[in-house]
Design an enzyme around this catalytic site. Structure first.
Site, mmCIF file in Angstrom:
data_model
loop_
_atom_site.group_PDB
_atom_site.id
_atom_site.type_symbol
_atom_site.label_atom_id
_atom_site.label_comp_id
_atom_site.label_asym_id
_atom_site.label_seq_id
_atom_site.Cartn_x
_atom_site.Cartn_y
_atom_site.Cartn_z
ATOM 1 N N CYS A 233 -6.567 -1.883 -0.383
ATOM 2 C CA CYS A 233 -5.861 -0.695 -0.894
ATOM 3 C C CYS A 233 -4.856 -1.254 -1.891
ATOM 4 C CB CYS A 233 -5.146 0.028 0.242
ATOM 5 S SG CYS A 233 -6.265 0.701 1.485
ATOM 6 N N ALA A 235 -3.712 -0.631 -5.360
ATOM 7 C CA ALA A 235 -2.839 -0.148 -6.436
ATOM 8 C C ALA A 235 -1.417 0.148 -5.929
ATOM 9 C CB ALA A 235 -3.440 1.120 -7.039
ATOM 10 N N PRO A 236 -0.390 -0.088 -6.719
ATOM 11 C CA PRO A 236 -0.395 -0.478 -8.136
ATOM 12 C C PRO A 236 -0.547 -1.972 -8.404
ATOM 13 C CG PRO A 236 1.838 -0.022 -7.448
ATOM 14 C CD PRO A 236 0.964 0.262 -6.257
ATOM 15 N N ARG A 262 -3.566 5.477 -10.229
ATOM 16 C CA ARG A 262 -2.834 4.270 -9.816
ATOM 17 C C ARG A 262 -3.599 3.018 -10.256
ATOM 18 N NH1 ARG A 262 1.126 5.113 -5.490
ATOM 19 N NH2 ARG A 262 0.540 3.210 -4.411
ATOM 20 N N CYS A 355 4.810 -0.501 4.586
ATOM 21 C CA CYS A 355 6.249 -0.397 4.323
ATOM 22 C C CYS A 355 6.805 0.738 5.199
ATOM 23 C CB CYS A 355 6.552 -0.190 2.840
ATOM 24 S SG CYS A 355 5.726 1.215 2.116
HETATM 25 N N1 SAM Z 1 -0.965 -2.986 -2.069
HETATM 26 C C1 SAM Z 1 -0.366 -2.161 -3.104
HETATM 27 C C2 SAM Z 1 0.649 -2.988 -3.859
HETATM 28 O O1 SAM Z 1 1.172 -3.957 -3.341
HETATM 29 O O2 SAM Z 1 0.943 -2.647 -5.005
HETATM 30 C C3 SAM Z 1 0.227 -0.897 -2.530
HETATM 31 C C4 SAM Z 1 -0.792 -0.085 -1.777
HETATM 32 S S1 SAM Z 1 -0.234 1.511 -1.313
HETATM 33 C C5 SAM Z 1 0.773 1.170 0.045
HETATM 34 C C6 SAM Z 1 -1.636 2.173 -0.571
HETATM 35 C C7 SAM Z 1 -2.769 2.446 -1.539
HETATM 36 O O3 SAM Z 1 -3.935 2.760 -0.773
HETATM 37 C C8 SAM Z 1 -2.572 3.642 -2.463
HETATM 38 O O4 SAM Z 1 -2.646 3.222 -3.797
HETATM 39 C C9 SAM Z 1 -3.723 4.583 -2.118
HETATM 40 O O5 SAM Z 1 -4.259 5.215 -3.264
HETATM 41 C C10 SAM Z 1 -4.729 3.628 -1.521
HETATM 42 N N2 SAM Z 1 -5.726 4.225 -0.591
HETATM 43 C C11 SAM Z 1 -5.553 5.200 0.316
HETATM 44 N N3 SAM Z 1 -6.694 5.415 0.990
HETATM 45 C C12 SAM Z 1 -7.609 4.543 0.517
HETATM 46 C C13 SAM Z 1 -8.979 4.268 0.802
HETATM 47 N N4 SAM Z 1 -9.635 4.965 1.743
HETATM 48 N N5 SAM Z 1 -9.597 3.303 0.114
HETATM 49 C C14 SAM Z 1 -8.940 2.600 -0.858
HETATM 50 N N6 SAM Z 1 -7.647 2.824 -1.179
HETATM 51 C C15 SAM Z 1 -6.990 3.776 -0.513
#
Ligand code: SAM
Length: 462
Positions: A233, A235-236, A262, A355
């Site tokens: 997961c 983004a960003p 994102r 977080c």
């Molecule tokens: N790891 C990232 C960083 O350090 O910049 C932050 C990730 S953020 C906490 C969680 C991310 O998970 C979001 O961008 C969201 O769009 C993505 N997300 C949510 N459900 C998901 C899924 N089923 N598969 C892939 N990404 C997913």
């Protein structure tokens, strides 16, 4: 949708606890996300002041068609923002009350004995927490090196105090001083109010402004050069770019995210950071097939799924603690994603992070998934010198790391490291040497100061 009505519906969504501010702003599909985010977060910051001014001016009594949220956004922009540049009929309606509203603002300032608008804002709990967290700067070793960055800041008039020996030293920073972090080898620490968003090194991707806690996942995953890694997961993308720096761009990162917007931001960020070893995919991680031959050599996974964000010190007023219902939904996804990640056949080590400070999204998720994958994966006791550990909700939970402004001078955060047990080498594709000894590295040797030297033996995770 027009700016003010979009902002009002985000405020209404927050009140109904439909999600965090960022999520609701993205969901609104408003074309200028940045503008909408800024307007809503500033309106929230001034919320108690606006309530008092609107009540004093009897605005809602006089204008029955105006919803309280829309009124708040309009009055914010009229008195503290850009002065109602758009707004059509709503603008005309609120401007009728301009003189009353301005008089109420002046009266409030007299009552509070302040002369500027900012002074009307009482220090908030999140503001207090934020001021305890220093400004962390990760040196992007894909583009520069620690010595050059330290020299650069010295030339800018900063005094370098060397490597802090204890975490507490970081809270004593003031003025133009900076330390090297005691735990993370590529992290510099400045006083909390330092702003580098306009700094040349930041703009060119030589430094990344990343909270220390959010640097832990990639640091603890520590994939050796040449590894194949999944960022589930992503983004960003701050953690992805950190992983690429650890890999020195040698190896491959498959980064997934559901949200195309994102991902687009992430793609720009990765180019700026000089990342060349990453393949981005706009895909649901849960739909990625672990048996796809493309992933047969993936031995490291970083899973940082969507969470309530309750650990973020800069959460806005109005972003209340997540409801039980929301926590349950988030935890269900987190459990699924973690279980799914453990199905990759060559997986050796996985880092799970959030977080959030809620045990439902952290220890409980790890425990549930370990129950299912029990003997195959185990929790690793990482960073023994880290003072804040997992809540004792199950035996061994202390192997996990927690972070918070008071104990670790960071945002609230949670990290768990899982490793495949050697006797459960999956389907035979995990041919790498044992790693237990590396992970149990003794405290006495100091936190990764000799990272390069120890890299020869394997990843520096202690
Ligand atoms: N790891 C990232 C960083 O350090 O910049 C932050 C990730 S953020 C906490 C969680 C991310 O998970 C979001 O961008 C969201 O769009 C993505 N997300 C949510 N459900 C998901 C899924 N089923 N598969 C892939 N990404 C997913």
């Amino acid at each position: 949708m027009a700016l003010y009505t979009a902002a009002a519906s985000v405020l209404a969504g927050l009140e109904r606890r439909e999600g965090a501010l960022k999520t609701l702003v993205y969901k609104s599909r408003f074309q200028n996300i940045k503008q909408l985010y800024a307007l809503v977060s500033e309106t929230l910051r001034y919320s108690p002041v606006l309530d008092s001014i609107m009540a004093g001016a009897c605005l809602l009594k006089a204008e029955k068609k105006l919803s309280p949220h829309l009124a708040k956004v309009l009055v914010y922009d009229l008195l503290f923002g850009k002065g109602l540049k758009c707004g059509g009929r709503w603008k005309v309606l609120v401007q009728k009350h301009r003189a009353r509203l301005q008089a109420e603002l002046a009266r409030l300032k007299v009552r509070k004995k302040v002369s500027c608008n900012e002074d009307l804002l009482a220090p908030t709990e999140s503001g207090n927490k934020a001021s305890q967290v220093p400004r962390y700067v990760r040196v992007n070793t894909l583009k520069t090196c620690m010595d050059d960055v330290v020299d650069y800041f010295k030339r800018q008039g900063y005094s370098y105090l060397g490597r802090a020996s204890r975490m507490e030293e970081l809270s004593s920073l003031s003025g133009k001083q900076f330390f090297l972090d005691p735990h993370l080898p590529e992290l510099l620490v400045f006083p909390s109010q330092t702003d580098f968003h306009e700094n040349r090194l930041y703009i060119t991707g030589h430094i990344i402004l990343q909270d220390k806690a959010s640097c832990l996942p990639a640091f603890l995953l520590s994939p050796p050069l040449g590894s194949q890694v999944i960022d589930a997961c992503a983004a960003p993308g701050n953690k992805t770019s950190h992983l690429a720096a650890i890999l020195k761009n040698k190896g491959q990162i498959f980064a997934f995210d559901l949200d195309p917007k994102r991902l687009a931001t992430m793609s720009t960020m990765l180019v700026r950071a000089g990342v060349t070893c990453c393949e981005l995919a706009s895909e649901d991680f849960l739909a990625v097939d672990p048996t796809d031959p493309k992933f047969s050599n993936v031995s490291y996974i970083l899973l940082d799924p969507s969470c309530s964000g309750s650990g973020m010190v800069n959460r806005q007023a109005g972003e209340s603690t997540p409801s039980m219902e929301r926590l349950r939904a988030l935890a269900a996804f987190q459990r699924k994603a973690l279980g799914h990640a453990l199905r990759f056949p060559a997986l050796r080590r996985l880092v799970y992070s959030t977080c959030s400070v809620e045990k439902e999204e952290n220890e409980a998720v790890v425990w549930d998934v370990l129950q299912e994958h029990g003997p195959v994966f185990r929790l690793v006791n990482v960073l023994p010198s880290w003072p804040h550990r997992g809540l004792a909700t199950f035996p061994g939970a202390e192997c996990c790391l927690r972070a918070c402004p008071t104990a670790t001078l960071t945002n609230g955060f949670f990290v768990a490291v899982l490793e495949r047990q050697l006797e459960h080498n999956g389907q035979g594709s995990c041919s790498a040497p044992p790693i237990k000894a590396e992970v149990d590295g003794g405290e006495g040797r100091g936190p990764c100061a000799t990272r390069k030297k120890r890299r020869k033996k394997g990843p520096c995770v202690q």
